[in-house]
Design a protein around this motif. Structure first.
Motif, PDB file in Angstrom:
ATOM      1  N   GLU A 138      -8.719  69.734  29.175  1.00 52.86           N
ATOM      2  CA  GLU A 138      -9.988  70.393  27.868  1.00 52.86           C
ATOM      3  C   GLU A 138      -9.442  71.773  27.846  1.00 52.86           C
ATOM      4  O   GLU A 138     -10.237  72.813  26.899  1.00 52.86           O
ATOM      5  CB  GLU A 138     -11.059  70.493  29.182  1.00 52.86           C
ATOM      6  N   CYS A 139      -8.435  72.328  28.529  1.00 56.64           N
ATOM      7  CA  CYS A 139      -8.403  74.231  28.174  1.00 56.64           C
ATOM      8  C   CYS A 139      -7.342  73.901  26.762  1.00 56.64           C
ATOM      9  O   CYS A 139      -7.374  75.365  26.395  1.00 56.64           O
ATOM     10  CB  CYS A 139      -7.062  74.215  29.267  1.00 56.64           C
ATOM     11  N   CYS A 179     -12.331  77.660  31.106  1.00 55.68           N
ATOM     12  CA  CYS A 179     -11.916  76.567  30.507  1.00 55.68           C
ATOM     13  C   CYS A 179     -13.040  75.720  31.641  1.00 55.68           C
ATOM     14  O   CYS A 179     -13.570  75.551  32.695  1.00 55.68           O
ATOM     15  CB  CYS A 179     -10.576  75.650  31.314  1.00 55.68           C
ATOM     16  N   CYS A 227     -11.424  73.115  34.148  1.00 54.81           N
ATOM     17  CA  CYS A 227     -10.859  73.252  35.416  1.00 54.81           C
ATOM     18  C   CYS A 227     -10.836  75.613  35.514  1.00 54.81           C
ATOM     19  O   CYS A 227      -9.874  75.961  36.992  1.00 54.81           O
ATOM     20  CB  CYS A 227      -9.223  73.551  35.640  1.00 54.81           C
ATOM     21  N   CYS A 268      -4.915  71.713  32.239  1.00 52.00           N
ATOM     22  CA  CYS A 268      -5.873  70.781  31.567  1.00 52.00           C
ATOM     23  C   CYS A 268      -6.475  70.528  29.752  1.00 52.00           C
ATOM     24  O   CYS A 268      -6.015  71.213  29.417  1.00 52.00           O
ATOM     25  CB  CYS A 268      -6.653  70.766  32.560  1.00 52.00           C
TER      26      CYS A 268
HETATM   27 ZN   LIG Z   1      -8.833  73.263  31.892  1.00 52.80          ZN
END
Ligand SMILES: [Zn+2]
Length: 904
Positions: A656-657, A795, A798, A654
């Motif tokens: 954020e990753c 993460c 996720c 995602c």
């Molecule tokens: Zn993520």
């Protein structure tokens, strides 16, 4: 080359006595080959392009007396006439010379292939003139030839060309020519047989009377490519089987028997005994090719060899239309009459290792064996079947043969290559007036279509002008994409073109951002035929947007981007079924239910925070059965760079990753800004952060206010002058105070196109989608790179949300918060911290902030246990983190010395 007067040789085999004493190898003593100083001056030497070799090619090995005698005897002989070539020289005279390749062969024969070596000692450009775009070049080299016992000769070689078209071509020709010339001149220093005899006019005069028959080649003389031989074998086999019995013989039945061999190299020249011919001298090389009929028998190795010395190049028209294979084939056809003879040759050629050349009986036996090993049937099968065949060769007769005309259904052709259909006049006459007439002759197929100035082949017939065309009809260009079921449909059997078309009408798409990317995305989606589009943006239009945000006009400045963009699209498409809905506001203000109503979300944002928010929101919707999965497509650009990515929440990595890949915003340490500025940015930062609040305490700086920007620029300039720093401009001032990201319309177009294509594919399922990150670089190196970014285990959106950290014993809660803020992969600006037992510090609401504020200065070790879960949230982000403290280490109290602090 070919020059009979050689007054400037610098080592002496010249008969004229003007040169230094000859260097002889007759003594057999390597020491006798003393080096004669070269003619070239020292100054020239230093300018030479090639360094003199520092190492010897090989250690001298003295010849035995026997060897020496043999070599000397050979060297003393006069060249046989087959080695000598003639060409017209100046004054109507014939010049005799030895071709470079022949000289090499002789040297190999006499000294052995490993018994001599040649070196290029130096190269010098004597002149290089450029005249009317043509190059004239003269170049001299010094070549050295060393033989096994260390004896060497050096001589110069010369190459020149007048009015060459290209500089490189001139150098290529001259260098090769000069080296070959030098090589030959060196070789002749070793004796008669290596060319020195050519300077003896009496010998040459006699030699001209000899007629040398052009050499006959035997197949066994060739070194052949085994693969080609095998193919020829198969080809000849099939030719043979198709020739009727009566006409087995080939055309060249008047040829000589196969035994005639090339006379070269294997026979000692016998000039004196061969004194029986009185043929007039040939003006050309006695091996020369005189007419096409003689080609077959006079083919020489040199003609097959691209390694022909440039100065000995045969005339092009002599070799015209006869490449290597032609010659060999012709040769083979001419040479053999009967079938047995023919295959005899083939079998010999195909077994070069045994090489039993002249043994006819042996070869015939061979022939019988070869016949049985060549398969009668030659056909092709496709690669898949080839695998089967390799496992069970007996299947060969059962397998269907390869159909060369087969065209896969997945390959769509706009033109049927098997058909030729005239184009009707009515199909192209409409456009005649639109294209300027083409004046070039019609037989120039590069410049004109077969129809002259008519419609181009392959273009659809023109209809109503595009601007008046109803939107529905213009979708015709997209339908073929959807109606083709190909191997890339995820489940080809279940793919329904009609359903895919229907998706265009029903899919709901949310576009976040109506800026540079947003304008492009909205335009693409609407033109593709999507009918339900929402666009949300909290910005208003600024004059600086107009260069790339093409849905806006100067009259729109100050108005909401989303609304103006939606209006423009509505007016442009003019389709009542198009639902384009604008929202002027923050994405955070919309409820979950709003986002859940979309099939796909496309982001064209310049804010990391907004991306993190929508990413976390969409990830939070997905349950364990993957319900409510809304794909997120994210595009981003900065100058000439950009990226597009497909995020399938909880399935792929995602946003954020990849947070640690985001370039952090440039910040400058306050102490540098205040005390030791070095960059123009430092001066601007000083003006905006420190000086502005002092000078204008009642007026907040407004980057959109021209006067404010002017004042800020003046402040920055004064500061820069004070510290003698250059580079403060109004543009830079605006860039620093507004933190402007460079943007260019073309990069936006590239990235937006990629985003929209992915949306189209995700919704219609016609082709595989991007997996999952495409980056485009258009500045210092130009490339696109697509890769699959993997999900991050830890993460905070996720993945596993628990992070383990090590804390110092002296840490206060405030230190922990600093630590969280500083972590690039967390990027929380205003973290709130709590445990299951208590709220440690909350940013909001104000009352709770006040209540928890005293905790900031309390020791962490007093409030949290090792292994206890600490929940970190940020009011701006719909995410939370779990921290677990692994260990408390370091001293009890905060070190006051900065070095000690760093050491811990
Ligand atoms: Zn993520």
């Amino acid at each position: 080359m070919g020059d009979n007067v050689r007054s400037n040789t610098f080592n002496g085999t010249s008969n004229r006595g003007t040169a230094p004493p000859p260097v002889s190898i007759a003594t057999g003593n390597p020491n006798s080959a003393h080096r004669v100083p070269p003619v070239i001056s020292q100054a020239n030497r230093s300018r030479m392009q090639h360094k003199p070799p520092v190492t010897k090619q090989f250690q001298p090995v003295p010849y035995s007396e026997e060897e020496h005698a043999v070599i000397q005897e050979r060297l003393n002989k006069v060249l046989g006439p087959e080695y000598v070539s003639f060409r017209p020289g100046g004054g109507g005279q014939n010049v005799s010379y030895i071709e470079g390749w022949k000289a090499l062969n002789l040297a190999n024969e006499i000294f052995g292939f490993n018994g001599w070596s040649s070196e290029l000692i130096s190269t010098e450009v004597d002149f290089l003139d450029l005249n009317h775009g043509r190059y004239s070049l003269g170049l001299s080299v010094v070549v050295r030839i060393t033989i096994k016992d260390g004896t060497f000769h050096e001589d110069f070689g010369y190459g020149y060309i007048d009015n060459a078209k290209s500089k490189a071509g001139a150098f290529e020709k001259c260098k090769k020519e000069a080296f070959t010339d030098g090589l030959k001149r060196c070789l002749r220093c070793f004796g008669n047989v290596l060319g020195n005899c050519l300077y003896d006019k009496t010998i040459i005069a006699k030699m001209k009377k000899f007629k040398v028959d052009p050499p006959e080649l035997d197949k066994s003389d060739f070194h052949r490519d085994p693969l080609i031989l095998q193919r020829e074998n198969i080809k000849q086999q099939s030719v043979r089987s198709s020739v009727p019995d009566g006409s087995k013989g080939t055309s060249g039945s008047n040829q000589q028997p196969a035994q005639a061999k090339r006379p070269m190299h294997h026979q000692e020249p016998k000039a004196k005994n061969n004194n029986n011919g009185t043929i007039t001298p040939e003006p050309r090389d006695t091996h020369g090719i005189k007419n096409p009929e003689s080609l077959a028998k006079t083919y020489d190795l040199a003609d097959f060899d691209s390694f022909v010395f440039s100065d000995d190049m045969p005339d092009e028209n002599e070799l015209e239309d006869h490449d290597m294979n032609d010659g060999i084939e012709e040769y083979a056809l001419n040479k053999n009459n009967g079938e047995s003879d023919y295959s005899n040759t083939l079998s010999k050629a195909s077994t070069p290792v045994t090489n039993d050349t002249n043994d006819k009986a042996g070869a015939s036996k061979h022939n019988n064996n070869t016949n049985t090993s060549v398969p009668e049937l030659v056909s092709f099968i496709n690669a898949k079947l080839a695998n089967i065949l390799q496992k069970s060769p007996e299947e060969v007769s059962n397998l269907p043969s390869y159909n060369t005309r087969f065209v896969s259904n997945s390959i769509r052709r706009t033109v049927d290559p098997n058909k030729s259909v005239p184009i009707k006049r009515t199909e192209y006459s409409q456009r005649v007036h639109q294209t300027p007439p083409i004046s070039k002759p019609t037989n120039d197929y590069n410049s004109a279509t077969p129809l002259g100035n008519k419609r181009m082949i392959g273009m659809p017939p023109s209809q109503v002008p595009q601007s008046k065309r109803p939107h529905l009809e213009s979708k015709a260009s997209i339908l073929p994409l959807l109606q083709t079921i190909g191997p890339y449909n995820e489940v080809a059997e279940e793919y329904e073109p009609d359903a895919a078309v229907e998706i265009l009408n029903t899919a709901k798409i949310l576009v976040i951002g109506a800026g540079g990317l947003g304008c492009e995305i909205l335009k693409n989606l609407a033109l593709t035929g999507f009918k339900n589009i929402d666009v949300i943006d909290m910005d208003t239009i600024d004059i600086s947007n107009l260069n790339r945000q093409f849905l806006f006009r100067p009259k729109d400045i100050g108005k909401p981007k989303a609304e103006i963009a939606a209006n423009f699209i509505r007016n442009r498409i003019r389709d009542d079924s198009l639902n384009i809905n604008a929202i002027f506001g923050k994405i955070q203000d919309k409820p979950d239910s709003y986002y859940k109503s979309f099939d796909i979300v496309i982001c064209g944002l310049d804010s990391v925070e907004a991306r993190r928010w929508i990413n976390a929101t969409l990830v939070s919707f997905v349950d364990e059965n993957l319900n409510n999965l809304i794909p997120l497509i994210d595009g981003g650009t900065e100058g000439f760079r950009g990226q597009s990515r497909v995020i399938l929440p909880t399935i792929t990595s995602c946003y954020e990753c990849t947070l640690d890949m985001v370039t952090p915003k440039t910040t400058y340490p306050v102490c540098t800004i205040a005390n030791t500025p070095r960059l123009p940015e430092h001066c601007i930062e000083w003006a905006s952060v420190l000086e502005w609040p002092l000078k204008y305490p009642d007026h907040k700086f407004d980057a959109d206010n021209v006067e404010d920007v002017e004042k800020m620029f003046e402040l920055s300039s004064d500061r820069a002058k004070e510290f003698n720093i250059k580079g403060v401009t109004k543009q830079l001032t605006l860039g620093v105070v507004k933190n402007i990201i460079p943007a260019i319309a073309s990069t936006n177009a590239i990235i937006a196109s990629s985003c929209c294509n992915e949306a189209f594919k995700i919704l219609t399922n016609i082709n595989p989608i991007l997996s999952n990150y495409m980056m485009y670089s258009g500045d210092d190196s130009i490339f696109t790179y697509t890769y699959s970014h993997s999900k991050k285990n830890n993460c905070s959106v996720c993945g596993n949300k628990t992070k383990k950290i090590q804390a110092k014993r002296w840490w206060t809660l405030s230190n922990l918060i600093d630590n969280v803020i500083s972590k690039q992969e967390i990027q929380m600006n205003r973290p709130s911290i709590s445990t299951s037992r208590m709220n440690l510090y909350l940013q909001k609401p104000e009352m709770l902030e006040e209540m928890t504020r005293p905790n900031l200065n309390r020791k962490l070790v007093e409030m949290v246990d090792i292994g206890e879960e600490i929940i970190v949230t940020d009011p701006n982000l719909p995410i939370y983190l779990k921290l677990i403290i692994n260990e408390f280490n370091g001293p009890e109290n905060e070190p006051n010395d900065i070095n000690a602090l760093l050491a811990t």
